[in-house]
Design a protein around this motif. Structure first.
Motif, PDB file in Angstrom:
ATOM      1  N   ASN A   7      41.160  34.472  45.910  1.00  0.00           N
ATOM      2  CA  ASN A   7      42.349  33.728  46.299  1.00  0.00           C
ATOM      3  C   ASN A   7      43.552  34.632  46.053  1.00  0.00           C
ATOM      4  N   PRO A   8      44.239  35.075  47.101  1.00  0.00           N
ATOM      5  CA  PRO A   8      45.322  36.043  46.912  1.00  0.00           C
ATOM      6  C   PRO A   8      46.531  35.473  46.179  1.00  0.00           C
ATOM      7  N   ILE A   9      46.642  34.155  46.096  1.00  0.00           N
ATOM      8  CA  ILE A   9      47.765  33.533  45.394  1.00  0.00           C
ATOM      9  C   ILE A   9      47.545  33.600  43.883  1.00  0.00           C
ATOM     10  N   GLU A  10      46.309  33.507  43.453  1.00  0.00           N
ATOM     11  CA  GLU A  10      45.984  33.522  42.025  1.00  0.00           C
ATOM     12  C   GLU A  10      45.639  34.935  41.585  1.00  0.00           C
ATOM     13  N   ILE A  11      46.177  35.339  40.450  1.00  0.00           N
ATOM     14  CA  ILE A  11      45.816  36.643  39.892  1.00  0.00           C
ATOM     15  C   ILE A  11      44.732  36.425  38.832  1.00  0.00           C
ATOM     16  N   GLY A  91      39.621  41.366  50.259  1.00  0.00           N
ATOM     17  CA  GLY A  91      40.834  40.627  50.580  1.00  0.00           C
ATOM     18  C   GLY A  91      40.720  39.158  50.267  1.00  0.00           C
ATOM     19  N   GLY A  92      41.710  38.432  50.718  1.00  0.00           N
ATOM     20  CA  GLY A  92      41.749  36.995  50.467  1.00  0.00           C
ATOM     21  C   GLY A  92      40.938  36.217  51.477  1.00  0.00           C
ATOM     22  N   TYR A  93      40.989  34.905  51.345  1.00  0.00           N
ATOM     23  CA  TYR A  93      40.157  34.060  52.190  1.00  0.00           C
ATOM     24  C   TYR A  93      40.527  34.158  53.662  1.00  0.00           C
ATOM     25  N   LEU A  94      41.797  34.318  53.974  1.00  0.00           N
ATOM     26  CA  LEU A  94      42.194  34.422  55.374  1.00  0.00           C
ATOM     27  C   LEU A  94      41.554  35.646  56.024  1.00  0.00           C
ATOM     28  N   ASP A  95      41.580  36.783  55.325  1.00  0.00           N
ATOM     29  CA  ASP A  95      40.919  37.981  55.848  1.00  0.00           C
ATOM     30  C   ASP A  95      39.428  37.740  56.038  1.00  0.00           C
TER      31      ASP A  95
END
Length: 103
Positions: A7-11, A91-95
């Motif tokens: 999840n790119p929003i969460e680190i 990458g994140g989920y969108l990728d």
């Protein structure tokens, strides 16, 4: 090669890095002003031969996973400490959703 999806929003909750060359052995809670928190930066460290250990700690909230095959349906959940040495940035989920499309 395995790819990590996250999840790119969460680190990550925490980060551990070790380098005998640079005499660095650190564990950071994220976010941290004195350590790397950008996951792209961590992948760069992990790709370097100068760092023997680059690990991230994911919680269930992060919902990270990796894929160890080309099959779209096979996901391996990641919870706890995970070494990103030898792992590519998926990458994140969108990728992730665009991987299945072929031109």
């Amino acid at each position: 090669m395995k790819k990590l999806y996250y999840n790119p929003i969460e680190i990550p909750e925490s980060v551990r890095i070790f380098s005998s060359i640079f005499k660095i052995e650190k564990e950071y809670d994220c976010p941290s002003d004195d350590g790397p928190s950008d996951i792209d930066e961590l992948f760069k460290l992990a790709a370097s031969n100068s760092f023997e250990k680059v690990e991230v700690c994911f919680s269930k909230h992060n919902e990270a996973y990796y894929r160890d095959s080309k099959e779209m349906t096979r996901k391996v959940p990641v919870v706890g400490w995970f070494s990103i040495k030898g792992i590519r940035n998926g990458g994140g989920y969108l990728d992730d959703k665009f991987i299945g499309f072929k031109e």
